[in-house]
Scaffold this motif. Structure first.
Motif, mmCIF file in Angstrom:
data_model
loop_
_atom_site.group_PDB
_atom_site.id
_atom_site.type_symbol
_atom_site.label_atom_id
_atom_site.label_comp_id
_atom_site.label_asym_id
_atom_site.label_seq_id
_atom_site.Cartn_x
_atom_site.Cartn_y
_atom_site.Cartn_z
ATOM 1 N N ILE A 1 0.836 -1.200 0.000
ATOM 2 C CA ILE A 1 0.000 0.000 0.000
ATOM 3 C C ILE A 1 0.873 1.253 0.000
ATOM 4 C CG2 ILE A 1 -1.667 1.327 1.357
ATOM 5 C CD1 ILE A 1 -2.832 -1.386 2.282
ATOM 6 N N LYS A 2 1.891 1.292 0.832
ATOM 7 C CA LYS A 2 2.774 2.460 0.910
ATOM 8 C C LYS A 2 3.515 2.705 -0.400
ATOM 9 C CE LYS A 2 5.372 2.398 4.643
ATOM 10 N NZ LYS A 2 6.074 1.845 5.837
ATOM 11 N N SER A 3 3.741 1.638 -1.156
ATOM 12 C CA SER A 3 4.482 1.777 -2.413
ATOM 13 C C SER A 3 3.716 2.603 -3.448
ATOM 14 C CB SER A 3 4.808 0.394 -2.996
ATOM 15 O OG SER A 3 3.643 -0.238 -3.518
ATOM 16 N N PHE A 4 2.433 2.836 -3.210
ATOM 17 C CA PHE A 4 1.626 3.635 -4.130
ATOM 18 C C PHE A 4 1.766 5.137 -3.879
ATOM 19 C CE2 PHE A 4 -0.067 -0.354 -5.256
ATOM 20 C CZ PHE A 4 -0.856 -0.218 -6.389
ATOM 21 N N GLY A 5 2.555 5.520 -2.874
ATOM 22 C CA GLY A 5 2.811 6.940 -2.626
ATOM 23 C C GLY A 5 1.550 7.718 -2.323
ATOM 24 N N LYS A 6 1.369 8.851 -3.007
ATOM 25 C CA LYS A 6 0.206 9.714 -2.757
ATOM 26 C C LYS A 6 -1.117 9.017 -3.040
ATOM 27 C CE LYS A 6 2.451 14.168 -3.637
ATOM 28 N NZ LYS A 6 2.420 15.415 -4.452
ATOM 29 N N GLN A 7 -1.071 8.003 -3.888
ATOM 30 C CA GLN A 7 -2.303 7.285 -4.228
ATOM 31 C C GLN A 7 -2.698 6.266 -3.165
ATOM 32 O OE1 GLN A 7 -1.019 5.851 -8.156
ATOM 33 N NE2 GLN A 7 -2.511 7.247 -9.079
ATOM 34 N N ALA A 8 -1.896 6.171 -2.098
ATOM 35 C CA ALA A 8 -2.156 5.168 -1.059
ATOM 36 C C ALA A 8 -3.207 5.611 -0.049
ATOM 37 C CB ALA A 8 -0.859 4.846 -0.322
ATOM 38 N N ASP B 1 -4.596 17.888 0.524
ATOM 39 C CA ASP B 1 -5.292 16.864 -0.247
ATOM 40 C C ASP B 1 -6.368 16.224 0.642
ATOM 41 O OD1 ASP B 1 -6.042 14.327 -1.356
ATOM 42 O OD2 ASP B 1 -4.281 14.428 -2.646
ATOM 43 N N TYR B 2 -7.592 16.190 0.148
ATOM 44 C CA TYR B 2 -8.694 15.606 0.924
ATOM 45 C C TYR B 2 -8.349 14.213 1.424
ATOM 46 C CZ TYR B 2 -12.419 19.042 0.005
ATOM 47 O OH TYR B 2 -13.205 20.164 -0.008
#
Length: 479
Positions: free
Chosen positions: A203-210, A235-236
């Motif tokens: 999950i953390k590997s997705f960065g801002k998309q996490a 960012d909401y």
């Protein structure tokens, strides 16, 4: 050449229509030109559905669902199959449209959205009352199995159905592999619902998309990740995720997020109203650890919600609550009052239709009424402060909603100062509207004299001078 093309089109049309009766062809004819929208509230479509249900065979409906002239005819036929409870037939149509790129434009009121025909087929089963709950469950399960086991996977369809994906152990391995293969942040949210600690690094590997996934799986091990990236606090999704935690470690991150928000708002022309969103994010999950942070914002930035005030009153003495309210009211600037948390989805429909949602003056009046119940002395000082800092256009509205002319008239000096020193003379005229509502002849007369003394300023713009002349004439003012 043109003749050949015309002939081919004619043959195609003949082949297509030959599979349905003339009566069915006549029924669906109104849908042949439908291109821009599809709406279940459309009377013409309703009529077509009713006639198809009564007069068209199941075989013809299946044909129209698969081979209809346009996507709207297909969708209508699918709806009628659902009404006839033909779950097995719908399942077959779904299989054949698994990779279809056809989309409907769905419009409700002034809003519109495009979505895949395959989604419409799925929703023909899952939405409404055509099938029993057990039938729905079985059909949905079969459709999801088809989607998950498809080779190749249809990512767009899978992402659209992500909230309907099963959470059983058999599906976990498939979904995890799909997340890795497709790099889909939408599917990641579904994976996070399993709350498997082994997925934290993925999950953390997705960065801002996490963050949407963290919102579903608020494990404390994510807090260092959020802290490292807290510059994204505007960012909401960051604040939605952070609000799901309730700990001292998370509290420190919330403090930092609010500090960052304040700095970013310095160059924005929105005053303390800019803090409203992050303020509500912070208490949307009702973590009382954060409430003192928000209460402090009343003292530093003059922003308060009724929820936080409720909690403050419950945890402090009446004297402390009175002092708290007074310190905030005495701070320069207009008060930003939040009547309810707009992110609490359970009652959002009621909230958005409430007068408090759109009327800042009414919100301020409600806060003053709350204040008066705690301390009449603080209330009177709060009224005075409000009169000092309200916008020109808000003053008369505030007076009309407060319905306490006696308290307002105790501040004649403030009102006359505002007329005398208002930044522009035109705004002073709107303040005079408020003075007129108080029905105090001497006060209005004194204010009018100040307006006359600023006569030269009204020549700055023709519209100003015109309004000045109207004011003098309407009120029989001597210059």
């Amino acid at each position: 050449m043109k003749s050949l093309i015309s002939l081919l089109l004619l043959l195609f049309f003949f082949c297509a229509t030959s599979q349905v009766s003339k009566r069915t062809a006549a029924i669906i004819k109104p849908l042949e030109k439908t291109r821009l929208f599809y709406s279940s509230d459309d009377e013409e479509i309703k009529k077509v559905k009713e006639l198809l249900f009564k007069e068209t065979s199941t075989e013809e409906l299946v044909y129209l669902a698969e081979k209809g002239q346009n996507v709207y005819i297909k969708a209508t036929a699918i709806d009628v199959l659902a009404k006839k409870k033909e779950g097995g037939k719908i399942l077959e149509v779904f299989k054949k449209n698994l990779y279809s790129k056809e989309k409907l434009t769905y419009r409700t009121g002034c809003l519109s959205d495009d979505y895949l025909l395959s989604i419409h087929i799925f929703e023909s089963v899952s939405v409404g009352y055509n099938f029993s709950e057990k039938e729905k469950e079985n059909l949905e399960k079969e459709m999801m199995a088809i989607v998950l086991n498809a080779k190749p996977i249809n990512p767009e369809l899978l992402e659209a159905l992500t909230y309907d994906l099963p959470l059983d152990n058999d599906s976990y391995t498939k979904i995890r592999k799909l997340v890795i293969d497709t790099k889909s942040p939408i599917l990641l949210v579904n994976l996070a619902k399993y709350k498997n600690p082994n997925d934290i690094e993925l999950i953390k590997s997705f960065g801002k998309q996490a963050y949407p996934a963290i919102q579903e799986f608020p494990d404390p091990k994510f807090l260092p990740f959020i802290k490292e990236n807290i510059s994204d606090a505007s960012d909401y999704h960051v604040m939605f995720a952070l609000s799901r935690f309730c700990s001292e470690e998370a509290k420190e991150i919330v403090i930092k997020a609010i500090e960052i928000e304040k700095k970013q708002n310095k160059d924005k022309d929105c005053g303390n109203g800019c803090l409203s969103t992050i303020y509500q994010h912070t208490y949307m999950e009702k973590c009382t650890l954060y409430y003192p942070l928000l209460a402090d914002l009343w003292l530093t930035d003059k922003i308060i919600s009724f929820d936080i005030l409720d909690h403050y009153e419950k945890t402090h003495t009446q004297k402390e609550a009175a002092r708290f309210l007074l310190d905030g009211f005495l701070k320069p600037g207009e008060a930003e009052v939040i009547p309810f948390n707009t992110f609490e989805m359970d009652h959002i429909i009621d909230d958005i239709s409430d007068d408090l949602t759109y009327d800042g003056n009414l919100r301020l009046v409600k806060l003053l009424e709350r204040t008066q119940k705690i301390s009449d002395e603080v209330y009177k000082k709060a009224v005075r402060s409000s009169l000092q800092y309200l916008g020109d256009l808000d003053l008369s509205r505030f007076i009309s909603k407060l319905k306490d002319n006696e308290s307002v008239l105790q501040n004649k000096d403030v009102l006359l100062e505002r007329v005398r020193y208002n930044e522009n003379a035109y705004g002073a005229l709107t303040i005079m509207d408020g003075l007129k509502m108080l029905k105090d002849e001497k006060l209005f007369s004194d204010g009018a004299a100040i307006i006359v003394s600023r006569k030269a300023e009204f020549k700055k713009f023709p519209v100003w001078e015109e309004n000045y002349r109207s004011f003098i004439k309407e009120n029989n003012i001597k210059e």
